[in-house]
Design a protein around this motif. Structure first.
Motif, PDB file in Angstrom:
ATOM      1  N   TYR A   9       0.662  -1.212  -0.028  1.00 55.78           N
ATOM      2  CA  TYR A   9       0.060   0.004  -0.154  1.00 55.78           C
ATOM      3  C   TYR A   9       0.897   1.259   0.080  1.00 55.78           C
ATOM      4  O   TYR A   9       1.872   1.369   0.580  1.00 55.78           O
ATOM      5  CB  TYR A   9      -0.827   0.051   1.067  1.00 55.78           C
ATOM      6  CG  TYR A   9      -1.856  -1.124   1.238  1.00 55.78           C
ATOM      7  CD1 TYR A   9      -3.004  -0.849   0.566  1.00 55.78           C
ATOM      8  CD2 TYR A   9      -1.424  -2.346   1.774  1.00 55.78           C
ATOM      9  CE1 TYR A   9      -3.830  -2.162   0.649  1.00 55.78           C
ATOM     10  CE2 TYR A   9      -2.406  -3.589   1.808  1.00 55.78           C
ATOM     11  CZ  TYR A   9      -3.570  -3.413   1.190  1.00 55.78           C
ATOM     12  OH  TYR A   9      -4.404  -4.430   1.042  1.00 55.78           O
ATOM     13  N   LYS A  10       0.280   2.259  -0.663  1.00 56.25           N
ATOM     14  CA  LYS A  10       1.072   3.674  -0.494  1.00 56.25           C
ATOM     15  C   LYS A  10       0.564   4.456   0.577  1.00 56.25           C
ATOM     16  O   LYS A  10      -0.827   4.763   0.460  1.00 56.25           O
ATOM     17  CB  LYS A  10       0.864   4.079  -1.967  1.00 56.25           C
ATOM     18  CG  LYS A  10       2.043   5.622  -1.886  1.00 56.25           C
ATOM     19  CD  LYS A  10       1.881   6.019  -3.337  1.00 56.25           C
ATOM     20  CE  LYS A  10       2.761   5.154  -4.227  1.00 56.25           C
ATOM     21  NZ  LYS A  10       2.964   5.635  -5.626  1.00 56.25           N
ATOM     22  N   ASN A  32      -4.396   1.572  -2.024  1.00 56.87           N
ATOM     23  CA  ASN A  32      -4.114   0.265  -2.640  1.00 56.87           C
ATOM     24  C   ASN A  32      -3.458   0.627  -4.177  1.00 56.87           C
ATOM     25  O   ASN A  32      -3.335   1.695  -4.443  1.00 56.87           O
ATOM     26  CB  ASN A  32      -5.140  -0.676  -2.779  1.00 56.87           C
ATOM     27  CG  ASN A  32      -6.395  -0.301  -3.556  1.00 56.87           C
ATOM     28  OD1 ASN A  32      -6.027   0.692  -4.519  1.00 56.87           O
ATOM     29  ND2 ASN A  32      -7.431  -1.246  -3.571  1.00 56.87           N
ATOM     30  N   GLU A  33      -3.087  -0.322  -4.879  1.00 59.84           N
ATOM     31  CA  GLU A  33      -2.428  -0.314  -6.249  1.00 59.84           C
ATOM     32  C   GLU A  33      -3.263   0.276  -6.874  1.00 59.84           C
ATOM     33  O   GLU A  33      -2.829   0.929  -8.152  1.00 59.84           O
ATOM     34  CB  GLU A  33      -1.873  -1.640  -6.752  1.00 59.84           C
ATOM     35  CG  GLU A  33      -2.721  -2.398  -7.068  1.00 59.84           C
ATOM     36  CD  GLU A  33      -3.493  -3.291  -6.160  1.00 59.84           C
ATOM     37  OE1 GLU A  33      -4.548  -4.003  -6.674  1.00 59.84           O
ATOM     38  OE2 GLU A  33      -3.437  -3.278  -5.136  1.00 59.84           O
TER      39      GLU A  33
END
Length: 164
Positions: A9-10, A32-33
């Protein structure tokens, strides 16, 4: 809400300091992506006089928030290059903020996967919106798997920029 095993996760964080230095704000967004919001936080902080201190405190709070929310695989992005370089530095930091940098590294050590990256301010708009909003609230506000209303415009601009 549980983070999916193996997914990275970012997390973006930012701090905002009021002009009169009466309060600071912390904004955190975890996606999330696909860019979908997994968790977000707006938190009013104490008065802080300089941006480095505000940003390093915001990073520590973001890390604590992510751990509490169950995330163990993160790419952490912030827009203060001094803070991001100090976090990843292998040298002992003897500055007045050294113990906070140590706290962040300790929290990072509890993660399964952890990366720190500096980003341009323009790439940190959602966290910045949440931090600005936080200066005007009295209690922390957390959003789980929903887009935080104070950052809807910034989320929309992000989605256009990445083409989703």
């Amino acid at each position: 809400m549980a983070a999916t095993e193996g997914m990275i996760y970012k997390l973006n964080f930012d701090a905002a300091v009021s002009m009169d230095a009466s309060a600071s704000g912390v904004g955190v967004i975890i996606r999330n992506e696909r860019g979908e919001v997994m968790a977000a936080l707006s938190s009013r902080g104490s008065a802080v006089m300089d941006s480095e201190k505000a940003e390093v405190l915001a990073c520590r709070q973001a890390m604590e928030f992510a751990i509490d929310a169950g995330f163990a695989d993160l790419i952490v992005e912030g827009d203060n290059s001094t803070v991001m370089k100090s976090i990843v530095s292998a040298q002992t930091d003897w500055s007045r903020l050294g113990n906070i940098y140590d706290d962040i590294r300790c929290l990072a050590g509890r993660m399964r996967h952890m990366e720190f990256q500096g980003v341009r301010r323009s790439a940190n708009g959602v966290a910045h919106s949440l931090a600005r909003f936080a200066k005007h609230i009295s209690e922390d506000i957390v959003w789980l798997e929903e887009s935080p209303p104070p950052a809807l415009e910034a989320l929309f601009l992000d989605s256009i920029a990445i083409g989703t």
